[in-house]
Design an enzyme around this catalytic site. Structure first.
Site, mmCIF file in Angstrom:
data_model
loop_
_atom_site.group_PDB
_atom_site.id
_atom_site.type_symbol
_atom_site.label_atom_id
_atom_site.label_comp_id
_atom_site.label_asym_id
_atom_site.label_seq_id
_atom_site.Cartn_x
_atom_site.Cartn_y
_atom_site.Cartn_z
ATOM 1 N N GLY A 106 0.819 -1.215 0.000
ATOM 2 C CA GLY A 106 0.000 0.000 0.000
ATOM 3 C C GLY A 106 0.851 1.263 0.000
ATOM 4 O O GLY A 106 0.545 2.232 -0.706
ATOM 5 N N THR A 107 1.915 1.227 0.765
ATOM 6 C CA THR A 107 2.810 2.387 0.857
ATOM 7 C C THR A 107 3.462 2.682 -0.486
ATOM 8 O O THR A 107 3.528 3.834 -0.925
ATOM 9 C CB THR A 107 3.912 2.099 1.904
ATOM 10 O OG1 THR A 107 3.283 1.781 3.132
ATOM 11 C CG2 THR A 107 4.845 3.278 2.077
ATOM 12 N N ILE A 129 6.476 -7.315 7.228
ATOM 13 C CA ILE A 129 6.852 -8.675 7.672
ATOM 14 C C ILE A 129 6.429 -9.727 6.648
ATOM 15 O O ILE A 129 6.918 -10.845 6.676
ATOM 16 C CB ILE A 129 6.244 -9.021 9.053
ATOM 17 C CG1 ILE A 129 4.719 -9.035 9.010
ATOM 18 C CG2 ILE A 129 6.764 -8.077 10.121
ATOM 19 C CD1 ILE A 129 4.081 -9.696 10.235
ATOM 20 N N ASP A 130 5.522 -9.362 5.722
ATOM 21 C CA ASP A 130 4.942 -10.364 4.812
ATOM 22 C C ASP A 130 5.895 -10.871 3.731
ATOM 23 O O ASP A 130 5.646 -11.912 3.129
ATOM 24 C CB ASP A 130 3.705 -9.780 4.112
ATOM 25 C CG ASP A 130 2.569 -9.502 5.075
ATOM 26 O OD1 ASP A 130 2.596 -10.043 6.192
ATOM 27 O OD2 ASP A 130 1.657 -8.737 4.711
HETATM 28 O O1 F6P Z 1 0.997 -6.433 6.172
HETATM 29 C C1 F6P Z 1 1.436 -6.766 7.441
HETATM 30 C C2 F6P Z 1 0.345 -7.422 8.244
HETATM 31 O O2 F6P Z 1 0.877 -7.702 9.524
HETATM 32 C C3 F6P Z 1 -0.259 -8.673 7.630
HETATM 33 O O3 F6P Z 1 0.511 -9.841 7.808
HETATM 34 C C4 F6P Z 1 -1.587 -8.733 8.336
HETATM 35 O O4 F6P Z 1 -2.500 -9.474 7.574
HETATM 36 C C5 F6P Z 1 -1.965 -7.272 8.447
HETATM 37 O O5 F6P Z 1 -0.750 -6.549 8.404
HETATM 38 C C6 F6P Z 1 -2.726 -6.890 9.680
HETATM 39 O O6 F6P Z 1 -3.025 -5.534 9.600
HETATM 40 P P1 F6P Z 1 -3.573 -4.637 10.788
HETATM 41 O O7 F6P Z 1 -2.495 -4.564 11.820
HETATM 42 O O8 F6P Z 1 -3.850 -3.309 10.173
HETATM 43 O O9 F6P Z 1 -4.775 -5.359 11.308
#
Ligand code: F6P
Length: 324
Positions: A106-107, A129-130
C-alpha cells in the site's frame, strides 16, 4: 549538486527494522551534508504537515528497537485524489527534493500516485513482515517475524509432544505464505497451509492419519491467516469433523510485528536506508531499493507492487517431503 532536502516516513503495518532503516537514511544523508525531515504517522503526516528535522542524534539508540519512532498508520484519505494533492503541497511547501517511504504494498502504491502529482524524487524501501514485494529477496522485518513465529512453534512443540496433542498455529499473511512456509520448514511442522495453494482438508486429514500410523503422537500445522476462510479456527473445526480429534489453536497475531530486529534485518535495513539516500543523490526516482542475490538493486514501483513474488516451490515441496 548542493544540499538536498529529504523527507522520510514509515507507513502501513510496522515491521522490525523500520527504525534501523530510518537511522540509515538520517545518518547517511547527514554524513553527506544533506537535510532530513521526518514525517510522522505515515501519509497522515503529509496531509496534516507533521514534519520535524532529524539529525544524527535524533536516531540514537533506535537501531535495536521494533516499531517505528516516527509512528505509522494506514491512511485511506491519502488514496483519494485530494489526499495526494495535499501531500504534494506539503512536500512543495517544505522544499523537499526527495521522499523516502518505508512500507509494504500500500505504501509503495502511494508512492506511485504521489509521483504523478509531485515533481520531486520518490524512492521506497520494502518494509513489511509479509515479504510479499517483488524484486527483493527479503523485506525489512520478515526475518524477525519468522524468528518470532518459530520461537512460538518450538514452545508449542514441547507441550504438544508432552500431551500427545495436535496444534494449529496461525501466523500472519493474508495474501502471502512466506512467514508460514519458513516457520513451518524451520519448525519441522507436519503441514503448512498457505494462501498461494488450495487447501484440501480431506488430504490433510489423510496425511495426519498416515503420520499416526507411522508413529507420530502429536502434530503442528502452520496456517497462514489467509490460507483458509475463517483461518486456523475453521481448519480445526473441519479437521475435527473428519477425524474426531481435538485440534488446539494458537493465533500468534501482532506479536509477530514487534520485537528487536534480528541481525539480518538490521543489516538489510541499514544497507537499504543508506542505499536509498545515495540513489536519490544520483538522481534516481520511481523505484524501490531492495536486495537480490546479495546485491543492492532498484526495482520500478510498478514491478515491486504489480508483479507477484511466488513462494519458493522447492522449499514448499521439501517441507512437505520431510514431514513424513
Ligand atoms: O501487512 C502486514 C500485516 O501484519 C499482515 O501480515 C496482516 O494481515 C496485516 O498486516 C494486519 O493488519 P492490521 O495490523 O492493520 O490489522
Amino acid at each position: 549538486m548542493g544540499h538536498m532536502r529529504f523527507a522520510v516516513l514509515t507507513s502501513g503495518g510496522d515491521a522490525p527494522g523500520m527504525n534501523a532503516a530510518l537511522r540509515g537514511v538520517v545518518r547517511e544523508a547527514s554524513s553527506l551534508g544533506h537535510v532530513v525531515l521526518g514525517v510522522q504517522r505515515g501519509y497522515y503526516g503529509l496531509l496534516e504537515e507533521h514534519l520535524l528535522h532529524l539529525g544524527p542524534r535524533d536516531v540514537s539508540n533506535i537501531l535495536q528497537r521494533g516499531g517505528t519512532f516516527l509512528r505509522t498508520s494506514r491512511c485511506p484519505e491519502f488514496a483519494t485524489p485530494e489526499g495526494v494533492k495535499k501531500a504534494a503541497e506539503t512536500l512543495r511547501a517544505n522544499a523537499v527534493d526527495a521522499l523516502i517511504a518505508i512500507g509494504g504494498n500500500g505504501t509503495l502504491t502511494g508512492c506511485m500516485r504521489l509521483a504523478e502529482e509531485w515533481k520531486g524524487q520518490v524512492l521506497g524501501l520494502p518494509g513489511t513482515i509479509d515479504n510479499d514485494l517483488y524484486g527483493t529477496d527479503e523485506t525489512i522485518g520478515y526475518d524477525t517475524a519468522v524468528t518470532t513465529a518459530l520461537d512460538a512453534i518450538d514452545k508449542i512443540r514441547d507441550t504438544a509432544e508432552a500431551h500427545e496433542r495436535h496444534f494449529l498455529v496461525e501466523v500472519m499473511g493474508r495474501h502471502a505464505g512466506f512467514i508460514a512456509l519458513q516457520a513451518a520448514l524451520c519448525g519441522g511442522a507436519e503441514e503448512v497451509l498457505v494462501p498461494e495453494d488450495p487447501v484440501d482438508i480431506a488430504a490433510i486429514s489423510e496425511r495426519l492419519q498416515k503420520g499416526k500410523r507411522a508413529g507420530k503422537t502429536s502434530s503442528i500445522l502452520v496456517v497462514a491467516e489467509g490460507a483458509y476462510p475463517g483461518g486456523a479456527a475453521a481448519v480445526a473445526e473441519e479437521l475435527h469433523k473428519l477425524t474426531g480429534n481435538d485440534y488446539r489453536v494458537s493465533v500468534l497475531g501482532h506479536m509477530q510485528r514487534g520485537g528487536s530486529p534480528t541481525a539480518r534485518d538490521r543489516l538489510l535495513s541499514t544497507r537499504l536506508g543508506a542505499f536509498a539516500v545515495r540513489s536519490a543523490i544520483a538522481g534516481e526516482t520511481g523505484q524501490m531499493a531492495g536486495e537480490a542475490g546479495g546485491r543492492l538493486v532498484l526495482v520500478p514501483f510498478a514491478d515491486a507492487v504489480g508483479k507477484k513474488k511466488d513462494l519458493d516451490r522447492d522449499l514448499l515441496a521439501l517441507a512437505r517431503r520431510l514431514a513424513l
